[in-house]
Design a protein around this motif. Structure first.
Motif, PDB file in Angstrom:
ATOM      1  N   THR A  74       4.281  -0.863   3.692  1.00 17.80           N
ATOM      2  CA  THR A  74       3.804   0.777   3.475  1.00 17.80           C
ATOM      3  C   THR A  74       4.946   1.440   3.574  1.00 17.80           C
ATOM      4  O   THR A  74       6.052   1.079   4.593  1.00 17.80           O
ATOM      5  CB  THR A  74       2.660   0.987   4.428  1.00 17.80           C
ATOM      6  OG1 THR A  74       3.482   1.126   5.780  1.00 17.80           O
ATOM      7  CG2 THR A  74       1.685   0.186   4.330  1.00 17.80           C
ATOM      8  N   PRO A  75       4.922   2.710   3.061  1.00 18.51           N
ATOM      9  CA  PRO A  75       6.296   3.624   3.424  1.00 18.51           C
ATOM     10  C   PRO A  75       6.157   4.217   4.750  1.00 18.51           C
ATOM     11  O   PRO A  75       6.912   5.051   5.131  1.00 18.51           O
ATOM     12  CB  PRO A  75       6.094   4.635   2.115  1.00 18.51           C
ATOM     13  CG  PRO A  75       4.697   4.436   1.832  1.00 18.51           C
ATOM     14  CD  PRO A  75       4.216   2.992   2.072  1.00 18.51           C
ATOM     15  N   TRP A  76       4.844   4.010   5.520  1.00 19.27           N
ATOM     16  CA  TRP A  76       4.738   4.668   6.670  1.00 19.27           C
ATOM     17  C   TRP A  76       5.017   3.424   7.834  1.00 19.27           C
ATOM     18  O   TRP A  76       4.691   2.369   7.698  1.00 19.27           O
ATOM     19  CB  TRP A  76       3.222   4.882   6.894  1.00 19.27           C
ATOM     20  CG  TRP A  76       2.664   5.528   8.407  1.00 19.27           C
ATOM     21  CD1 TRP A  76       3.199   6.600   8.917  1.00 19.27           C
ATOM     22  CD2 TRP A  76       1.917   4.716   9.309  1.00 19.27           C
ATOM     23  NE1 TRP A  76       2.785   6.936  10.120  1.00 19.27           N
ATOM     24  CE2 TRP A  76       2.066   5.677  10.323  1.00 19.27           C
ATOM     25  CE3 TRP A  76       1.317   3.727   9.303  1.00 19.27           C
ATOM     26  CZ2 TRP A  76       1.108   5.326  11.468  1.00 19.27           C
ATOM     27  CZ3 TRP A  76       0.646   3.282  10.372  1.00 19.27           C
ATOM     28  CH2 TRP A  76       0.348   4.228  11.559  1.00 19.27           C
ATOM     29  N   ASN A  77       5.776   3.798   8.842  1.00 16.31           N
ATOM     30  CA  ASN A  77       6.208   3.148   9.950  1.00 16.31           C
ATOM     31  C   ASN A  77       5.097   3.120  10.806  1.00 16.31           C
ATOM     32  O   ASN A  77       4.680   3.994  11.433  1.00 16.31           O
ATOM     33  CB  ASN A  77       7.249   3.637  10.814  1.00 16.31           C
ATOM     34  CG  ASN A  77       8.576   3.568   9.812  1.00 16.31           C
ATOM     35  OD1 ASN A  77       8.995   2.404   9.351  1.00 16.31           O
ATOM     36  ND2 ASN A  77       9.532   4.476   9.817  1.00 16.31           N
ATOM     37  N   PRO A  78       4.473   1.836  11.248  1.00 13.19           N
ATOM     38  CA  PRO A  78       3.188   1.736  12.079  1.00 13.19           C
ATOM     39  C   PRO A  78       3.394   1.895  13.664  1.00 13.19           C
ATOM     40  O   PRO A  78       4.742   2.068  13.975  1.00 13.19           O
ATOM     41  CB  PRO A  78       2.653   0.217  12.109  1.00 13.19           C
ATOM     42  CG  PRO A  78       4.209  -0.287  11.674  1.00 13.19           C
ATOM     43  CD  PRO A  78       5.065   0.491  10.809  1.00 13.19           C
TER      44      PRO A  78
ATOM     45  N   ALA B 165      -9.384   5.872   8.717  1.00 12.79           N
ATOM     46  CA  ALA B 165     -10.206   4.718   8.748  1.00 12.79           C
ATOM     47  C   ALA B 165     -10.349   4.037   7.203  1.00 12.79           C
ATOM     48  O   ALA B 165     -10.509   2.775   7.275  1.00 12.79           O
ATOM     49  CB  ALA B 165     -11.562   5.215   9.086  1.00 12.79           C
ATOM     50  N   ARG B 166     -10.517   4.912   6.250  1.00 13.08           N
ATOM     51  CA  ARG B 166     -10.598   4.398   4.890  1.00 13.08           C
ATOM     52  C   ARG B 166      -9.553   3.276   4.550  1.00 13.08           C
ATOM     53  O   ARG B 166      -9.666   2.359   3.945  1.00 13.08           O
ATOM     54  CB  ARG B 166     -10.859   5.293   3.894  1.00 13.08           C
ATOM     55  CG  ARG B 166     -11.010   4.935   2.453  1.00 13.08           C
ATOM     56  CD  ARG B 166     -11.060   6.041   1.554  1.00 13.08           C
ATOM     57  NE  ARG B 166      -9.675   6.795   1.498  1.00 13.08           N
ATOM     58  CZ  ARG B 166      -8.598   6.394   1.016  1.00 13.08           C
ATOM     59  NH1 ARG B 166      -8.615   5.061   0.180  1.00 13.08           N
ATOM     60  NH2 ARG B 166      -7.395   7.064   1.031  1.00 13.08           N
ATOM     61  N   GLN B 167      -8.111   3.950   4.751  1.00 16.29           N
ATOM     62  CA  GLN B 167      -7.200   3.138   4.449  1.00 16.29           C
ATOM     63  C   GLN B 167      -7.068   1.918   5.091  1.00 16.29           C
ATOM     64  O   GLN B 167      -6.764   1.011   4.668  1.00 16.29           O
ATOM     65  CB  GLN B 167      -5.988   4.103   4.518  1.00 16.29           C
ATOM     66  CG  GLN B 167      -5.592   5.140   3.799  1.00 16.29           C
ATOM     67  CD  GLN B 167      -4.605   6.144   4.313  1.00 16.29           C
ATOM     68  OE1 GLN B 167      -4.446   6.240   5.449  1.00 16.29           O
ATOM     69  NE2 GLN B 167      -4.085   6.743   3.227  1.00 16.29           N
ATOM     70  N   ALA B 168      -7.244   1.784   6.589  1.00 15.97           N
ATOM     71  CA  ALA B 168      -7.245   0.620   7.381  1.00 15.97           C
ATOM     72  C   ALA B 168      -8.540  -0.385   6.765  1.00 15.97           C
ATOM     73  O   ALA B 168      -8.311  -1.594   6.635  1.00 15.97           O
ATOM     74  CB  ALA B 168      -7.795   1.211   8.861  1.00 15.97           C
ATOM     75  N   ALA B 169      -9.659   0.226   6.311  1.00 18.90           N
ATOM     76  CA  ALA B 169     -10.688  -0.640   5.676  1.00 18.90           C
ATOM     77  C   ALA B 169      -9.996  -1.207   4.590  1.00 18.90           C
ATOM     78  O   ALA B 169     -10.494  -2.308   4.155  1.00 18.90           O
ATOM     79  CB  ALA B 169     -11.893   0.336   5.374  1.00 18.90           C
ATOM     80  N   GLU B 170      -9.420  -0.577   3.733  1.00 19.62           N
ATOM     81  CA  GLU B 170      -8.846  -1.261   2.286  1.00 19.62           C
ATOM     82  C   GLU B 170      -8.001  -2.080   3.041  1.00 19.62           C
ATOM     83  O   GLU B 170      -8.123  -3.204   1.988  1.00 19.62           O
ATOM     84  CB  GLU B 170      -8.048  -0.102   1.503  1.00 19.62           C
ATOM     85  CG  GLU B 170      -9.247   0.762   0.777  1.00 19.62           C
ATOM     86  CD  GLU B 170      -9.792   0.231  -0.173  1.00 19.62           C
ATOM     87  OE1 GLU B 170      -9.352  -0.405  -0.925  1.00 19.62           O
ATOM     88  OE2 GLU B 170     -11.134   0.469  -0.210  1.00 19.62           O
TER      89      GLU B 170
ATOM     90  N   LYS C  85       0.868  -1.242   0.079  1.00 20.46           N
ATOM     91  CA  LYS C  85       0.017  -0.036   0.076  1.00 20.46           C
ATOM     92  C   LYS C  85       1.105   1.312   0.077  1.00 20.46           C
ATOM     93  O   LYS C  85       1.738   1.227   0.545  1.00 20.46           O
ATOM     94  CB  LYS C  85      -1.008  -0.111   1.304  1.00 20.46           C
ATOM     95  CG  LYS C  85      -1.710  -1.004   1.374  1.00 20.46           C
ATOM     96  CD  LYS C  85      -2.779  -1.052   0.257  1.00 20.46           C
ATOM     97  CE  LYS C  85      -3.881  -2.129   0.350  1.00 20.46           C
ATOM     98  NZ  LYS C  85      -4.859  -2.291  -0.845  1.00 20.46           N
ATOM     99  N   ARG C  86       0.413   2.286  -0.502  1.00 18.31           N
ATOM    100  CA  ARG C  86       1.186   3.488  -0.811  1.00 18.31           C
ATOM    101  C   ARG C  86       1.110   4.553   0.406  1.00 18.31           C
ATOM    102  O   ARG C  86       1.337   5.670   0.142  1.00 18.31           O
ATOM    103  CB  ARG C  86       0.960   4.170  -1.956  1.00 18.31           C
ATOM    104  CG  ARG C  86       1.394   3.169  -3.304  1.00 18.31           C
ATOM    105  CD  ARG C  86       0.977   3.943  -4.411  1.00 18.31           C
ATOM    106  NE  ARG C  86       1.260   3.157  -5.515  1.00 18.31           N
ATOM    107  CZ  ARG C  86       1.476   3.764  -6.780  1.00 18.31           C
ATOM    108  NH1 ARG C  86       1.311   4.866  -7.317  1.00 18.31           N
ATOM    109  NH2 ARG C  86       1.715   2.765  -7.770  1.00 18.31           N
ATOM    110  N   TYR C  87       0.532   4.084   1.469  1.00 20.82           N
ATOM    111  CA  TYR C  87       0.152   4.990   2.638  1.00 20.82           C
ATOM    112  C   TYR C  87       1.212   5.537   3.187  1.00 20.82           C
ATOM    113  O   TYR C  87       1.866   4.614   3.987  1.00 20.82           O
ATOM    114  CB  TYR C  87      -0.804   4.321   3.349  1.00 20.82           C
ATOM    115  CG  TYR C  87      -2.169   3.638   2.924  1.00 20.82           C
ATOM    116  CD1 TYR C  87      -2.587   4.227   1.648  1.00 20.82           C
ATOM    117  CD2 TYR C  87      -2.560   2.279   3.162  1.00 20.82           C
ATOM    118  CE1 TYR C  87      -3.837   3.631   1.187  1.00 20.82           C
ATOM    119  CE2 TYR C  87      -3.678   2.110   2.513  1.00 20.82           C
ATOM    120  CZ  TYR C  87      -4.152   2.548   1.613  1.00 20.82           C
ATOM    121  OH  TYR C  87      -5.478   1.868   1.057  1.00 20.82           O
TER     122      TYR C  87
END
Length: 166
Positions: free
Chosen positions: A72-76, A42-47, A34-36
């Motif tokens: 993802t490029p984002w660190n959780p 919430a929409r991205q988590a749902a995806e 995912k490119r997030y």
């Protein structure tokens, strides 16, 4: 070749919740990309949840799976790691999250990949980062705000122009 039996999936009628699959003698490592690049909304988590459900429904019955990794490029955050553990709790294999820092390390270890995908990518990336970090430095001091704004806008235009592949 690091993974000669890996495939990037080109969806024809959906990707079955799989973006990359790497075959091994004992099964497949699956990657959902995912490119997030920022905190998941919430929409991205749902995806992501939808991709996981599709994977469970359409891929698990077809392939022996060794692992599943969200990329993802984002660190959780710890909260998002807990969330991922919850939605993948039924899995009989490891489920992981590969974040931006991991991707940066992979890119640093393989600068030729940056060059391959971005042309003179390494050099251009260094130049753009230096320009962006320069930011508002060296703008004229003691001049009217309108002139300073014009200088900043011109610098931003130059950065954008230099970011386009030659």
């Amino acid at each position: 070749m690091e993974h000669p039996h890996g495939n990037l999936i080109t969806p024809s009628r959906g990707d079955r919740g799989v973006d990359i699959r790497v075959e091994h003698p004992d099964g497949f490592d699956i990657y959902q990309v995912k490119r997030y690049a920022s905190r998941l909304d919430a929409r991205q988590a749902a995806e992501i949840g939808k991709s996981w459900s599709t994977f469970v429904r359409e891929t698990l019955p077809r392939l022996p799976v060794r692992s599943w990794t969200l990329v993802t490029p984002w660190n959780p955050t710890n909260e998002r790691l807990d969330w991922l553990t919850e939605i993948t709790a039924e899995a009989q294999f490891p489920c992981r999250w590969m974040g931006g820092t991991n991707l940066d390390v992979l890119a640093a270890r393989r600068p030729e990949l940056v060059d391959y995908y971005f042309g003179d990518g390494g050099e251009r990336l260094h130049r753009l980062m230096a320009d962006a970090l320069q930011g508002g430095r060296d703008l004229p001091r003691g001049v009217p705000a309108q002139d300073m704004l014009a200088a900043a806008v011109e610098r931003q235009r130059a950065i954008v122009a230099n970011s386009q592949p030659g």
